[in-house]
Design an enzyme around this catalytic site. Sequence first.
Site, PDB file in Angstrom:
ATOM      1  N   ASP A  44       1.808  20.424 -20.343  1.00 56.34           N
ATOM      2  CA  ASP A  44       1.057  19.195 -20.617  1.00 56.34           C
ATOM      3  C   ASP A  44       1.993  18.361 -21.491  1.00 56.34           C
ATOM      4  OD1 ASP A  44      -0.437  17.141 -21.619  1.00 56.34           O
ATOM      5  OD2 ASP A  44      -2.265  18.323 -21.865  1.00 56.34           O
ATOM      6  N   PHE A  82     -18.725  15.053 -26.087  1.00 52.56           N
ATOM      7  CA  PHE A  82     -18.348  14.202 -27.218  1.00 52.56           C
ATOM      8  C   PHE A  82     -18.285  12.720 -26.854  1.00 52.56           C
ATOM      9  CE2 PHE A  82     -14.000  13.458 -25.810  1.00 52.56           C
ATOM     10  CZ  PHE A  82     -13.772  14.539 -24.972  1.00 52.56           C
ATOM     11  N   PHE A 121      -7.275  21.723 -24.386  1.00 50.84           N
ATOM     12  CA  PHE A 121      -7.592  20.303 -24.478  1.00 50.84           C
ATOM     13  C   PHE A 121      -8.835  20.072 -23.621  1.00 50.84           C
ATOM     14  CE2 PHE A 121      -7.667  15.827 -23.504  1.00 50.84           C
ATOM     15  CZ  PHE A 121      -7.769  15.359 -24.804  1.00 50.84           C
ATOM     16  N   THR A 122      -9.693  19.147 -24.065  1.00 51.43           N
ATOM     17  CA  THR A 122     -11.028  18.971 -23.467  1.00 51.43           C
ATOM     18  C   THR A 122     -10.987  18.805 -21.946  1.00 51.43           C
ATOM     19  OG1 THR A 122     -10.826  16.632 -24.039  1.00 51.43           O
ATOM     20  CG2 THR A 122     -12.065  18.010 -25.558  1.00 51.43           C
ATOM     21  N   TYR A 173       0.838  -1.208   0.000  1.00 51.64           N
ATOM     22  CA  TYR A 173       0.000   0.000   0.000  1.00 51.64           C
ATOM     23  C   TYR A 173       0.870   1.254   0.000  1.00 51.64           C
ATOM     24  CZ  TYR A 173      -3.779   3.207   0.819  1.00 51.64           C
ATOM     25  OH  TYR A 173      -4.673   4.220   0.658  1.00 51.64           O
ATOM     26  N   ARG A 213     -13.105  15.688 -33.761  1.00 54.21           N
ATOM     27  CA  ARG A 213     -12.421  16.751 -33.010  1.00 54.21           C
ATOM     28  C   ARG A 213     -12.840  18.077 -33.637  1.00 54.21           C
ATOM     29  NH1 ARG A 213      -9.983  14.808 -28.203  1.00 54.21           N
ATOM     30  NH2 ARG A 213     -12.227  14.917 -28.030  1.00 54.21           N
ATOM     31  N   LYS A 228      -0.099   7.834 -23.384  1.00 60.35           N
ATOM     32  CA  LYS A 228       0.287   8.167 -24.769  1.00 60.35           C
ATOM     33  C   LYS A 228       1.781   7.874 -24.948  1.00 60.35           C
ATOM     34  CE  LYS A 228      -3.694  10.603 -24.277  1.00 60.35           C
ATOM     35  NZ  LYS A 228      -4.464  10.603 -23.035  1.00 60.35           N
TER      36      LYS A 228
HETATM   37  N1  PM9 Z   1      -6.242  12.522 -24.593  1.00 60.26           N
HETATM   38  C1  PM9 Z   1      -7.015  11.511 -26.569  1.00 60.26           C
HETATM   39  O1  PM9 Z   1      -7.638  10.610 -27.139  1.00 60.26           O
HETATM   40  C2  PM9 Z   1      -7.932  10.696 -24.382  1.00 60.26           C
HETATM   41  C3  PM9 Z   1      -9.110  11.370 -23.821  1.00 60.26           C
HETATM   42  S1  PM9 Z   1     -10.002  12.461 -24.836  1.00 60.26           S
HETATM   43  C4  PM9 Z   1     -10.670  11.483 -25.998  1.00 60.26           C
HETATM   44  O2  PM9 Z   1      -6.337  12.342 -27.198  1.00 60.26           O
HETATM   45  C5  PM9 Z   1      -3.791  15.765 -23.510  1.00 60.26           C
HETATM   46  C6  PM9 Z   1      -3.036  16.571 -24.479  1.00 60.26           C
HETATM   47  C7  PM9 Z   1      -4.468  14.634 -23.900  1.00 60.26           C
HETATM   48  C8  PM9 Z   1      -5.228  13.899 -22.942  1.00 60.26           C
HETATM   49  C9  PM9 Z   1      -6.018  12.798 -23.311  1.00 60.26           C
HETATM   50  C10 PM9 Z   1      -5.218  14.348 -21.594  1.00 60.26           C
HETATM   51  C11 PM9 Z   1      -5.980  13.619 -20.533  1.00 60.26           C
HETATM   52  C12 PM9 Z   1      -4.535  15.471 -21.270  1.00 60.26           C
HETATM   53  N2  PM9 Z   1      -3.838  16.169 -22.220  1.00 60.26           N
HETATM   54  O3  PM9 Z   1      -6.996  10.697 -20.867  1.00 60.26           O
HETATM   55  O4  PM9 Z   1      -6.934  11.564 -18.569  1.00 60.26           O
HETATM   56  O5  PM9 Z   1      -4.407  14.264 -25.167  1.00 60.26           O
HETATM   57  O6  PM9 Z   1      -5.063  10.185 -19.381  1.00 60.26           O
HETATM   58  O7  PM9 Z   1      -5.342  12.444 -20.245  1.00 60.26           O
HETATM   59  C13 PM9 Z   1      -7.016  11.587 -25.136  1.00 60.26           C
HETATM   60  P1  PM9 Z   1      -6.157  11.145 -19.729  1.00 60.26           P
END
Ligand code: PM9
Length: 462
Positions: free
Chosen positions: A220, A454, A129-130, A77, A387, A263
Amino acid sequence: MTSKFIKRSWAEPYKIKMVELLNITTKADRMRAIKQAGFNTFLLKSRDVYIDLLTDSGTSAMSDRQWSGMMLGDEAYAGSENFYHLEEAVRKNYGYKYVIPTHQGRGAENILSKILIKPGDIIPGNMYFTTTRLHQELAGGTFADVIIKKAHDPDDEFPFKGNIDIQKLENLIKKTGSKKIPYISVATAVNMAGGQPISMSNLRELRKMTDKYGIKIIHDMTRVAENAYFIKRKEKGFSKKKIVDIVKEICSYTDGATMSAKKDALVNIGGFLAINDKKIYEEARNLVVVYEGLHTYGGLAGRDMEAIAIGITESVDEDHIRARIGQVEYLGNKMRDFGIPIVLPIGGHGVFLNAKKFLPHIKQTNYPAQTLAAEIYIDSGVRSMERGNVSSGRNPETGKEYLPDLELVRLTIPRRVYTQAHMDVVAESVESVYSNRKKIKGLKMIYEPKYLRFFQAKFKKL
Ligand code: PM9
């Protein structure tokens, strides 16, 4: 005798040890599936998809080293050995001092936004970013776009469309006052612009200017290695530098970072918050306990942290990154050869179709990109992502749709997953839809969720 005309192709710097079988469906199956999914590719079942280019997030193939690292998961843990490996990998490859694991990128965004943003603050950034923008808004802040104008033009071939308009940013700081700007949010390989990089010279200039006002820069760094590769290839003075050194230099101009390790870092789940300021670190270390888990696991299993630590090192490997972007460019160039309108230059993590040009007869309020993603799926079972207007959502104050300049369909390439033959199938499918484009009709939204619409919105055909 060697000739300067002899071509030297790149190839994947790995071979395949295990395969995952794919389902091949009929057109009738796909028409049924997309209708049931409300014409939203996020609502399709994975079993109904042939080639999945929805996202590069959490969809990479891990290496044999990562899988063997997972067997060494220390599932204590507190104080897991794998946390210290992760911390070491972040310090060595990125140079940030303190690391807090989170379940994924948005977990880090939540904690950071809660600590740094006060109601009424403005957070300038190189395009939104969303999830990042939503966390800023939920903390009471407002995002302000300070990316260069060229980033909003899909046809402009400027190599660093992720750059910040320094003058625009400085004017904003002067107008609002630096006290209202907790930090500048800087993304590398800007996702919503089409995976477009920021240049090192722009970052240096930004650091110099923000230092004058005492404003922090939060990075980011989700796709930082991809950005570094473009700097190596396109920016003067970097061609002989190692990717890892370019990555470290990028990070050195920033005060901290949020990372979706799903990623660049080649894992299926995970992320972290990295920061150099001890006081912010201590606050984050405390807050992470509320939302994610103890500060030495942050919602992850020990084995996940080990896979991230190994993935970070693999992500900055020269051969890996060259093949990764080489594959995206291969697909992009095929589209160009077919005359299909795409965002230029070809970005780091996918090929982005310009839906406004592809389907000029469909109004943006009838969601051309959403429509196009559905049509490509019906044609071949290739899943892509909207997008554009749907992703961009509504202005929380006016309730009106933002109607962004970029109305795109993203064909996102998972890392180390598909072959060149898959890329050929994708390009041919898009070409087939392109040749029948005049017959395609738009969509009407029939269900709209409040947050990040979306993901779950539903549509019907006009
Ligand atoms: N990006 C993408 O597919 C997954 C979620 S939206 C469909 O591009 C950036 C630049 C990203 C991102 C996620 C996140 C969030 C932050 N910044 O999905 O929470 O491209 O790990 O990261 C997606 P998490």
